[in-house]
Scaffold this motif. Structure first.
Motif, PDB file in Angstrom:
ATOM      1  N   ASP A 192     -23.372  18.649   2.855  1.00  0.00           N
ATOM      2  CA  ASP A 192     -23.767  17.366   2.532  1.00  0.00           C
ATOM      3  C   ASP A 192     -23.110  16.707   1.352  1.00  0.00           C
ATOM      4  OD1 ASP A 192     -25.922  17.538   4.322  1.00  0.00           O
ATOM      5  OD2 ASP A 192     -27.515  18.241   2.890  1.00  0.00           O
ATOM      6  N   PRO A 249     -23.356  13.465  -1.282  1.00  0.00           N
ATOM      7  CA  PRO A 249     -24.310  12.330  -1.729  1.00  0.00           C
ATOM      8  C   PRO A 249     -23.898  10.923  -1.348  1.00  0.00           C
ATOM      9  CG  PRO A 249     -23.230  13.185  -3.494  1.00  0.00           C
ATOM     10  CD  PRO A 249     -22.772  14.048  -2.395  1.00  0.00           C
ATOM     11  N   PHE A 287     -29.318  11.496  -0.458  1.00  0.00           N
ATOM     12  CA  PHE A 287     -28.471  12.021   1.005  1.00  0.00           C
ATOM     13  C   PHE A 287     -29.122  11.494   2.106  1.00  0.00           C
ATOM     14  CE2 PHE A 287     -28.496  14.948  -2.588  1.00  0.00           C
ATOM     15  CZ  PHE A 287     -27.117  15.626  -2.656  1.00  0.00           C
ATOM     16  N   ASP A 317     -29.267  13.216   5.845  1.00  0.00           N
ATOM     17  CA  ASP A 317     -29.508  14.533   6.648  1.00  0.00           C
ATOM     18  C   ASP A 317     -29.636  14.163   8.068  1.00  0.00           C
ATOM     19  OD1 ASP A 317     -29.131  17.064   7.702  1.00  0.00           O
ATOM     20  OD2 ASP A 317     -30.368  17.805   6.393  1.00  0.00           O
TER      21      ASP A 317
END
Length: 70
Positions: free
Chosen positions: A5, A7, A23, A25
């Motif tokens: 991940d 940012p 973030f 996802d």
């Protein structure tokens, strides 16, 4: 949270204190795809629709009072 991940945004970024970050996802459930972490290790998760609503309110000035403390 995945190790890969990255940012989307970092809020502050002027120190090494673990600044709050945003973030996205796409592997998470739809109602948890947007994640905001704070500098204390906590996080909130929301849907992309909820995040769009938050952005719309911020752009309209509805959240200005919270930012200024008035």
């Amino acid at each position: 949270m995945h190790d890969t991940d990255a940012p989307i945004a970092t809020f502050c970024g002027n120190c090494n204190c673990g600044c709050p970050q945003l973030f996205l996802d796409l592997d998470a459930a739809e109602d948890r795809q947007v994640r905001i972490t704070d500098d204390f290790g906590q996080q909130i998760q929301m849907s992309r629709e909820q995040f769009r609503d938050l952005l719309a309110q911020a752009k309209a000035g509805d959240l200005d009072r919270a930012a200024t403390g008035a």
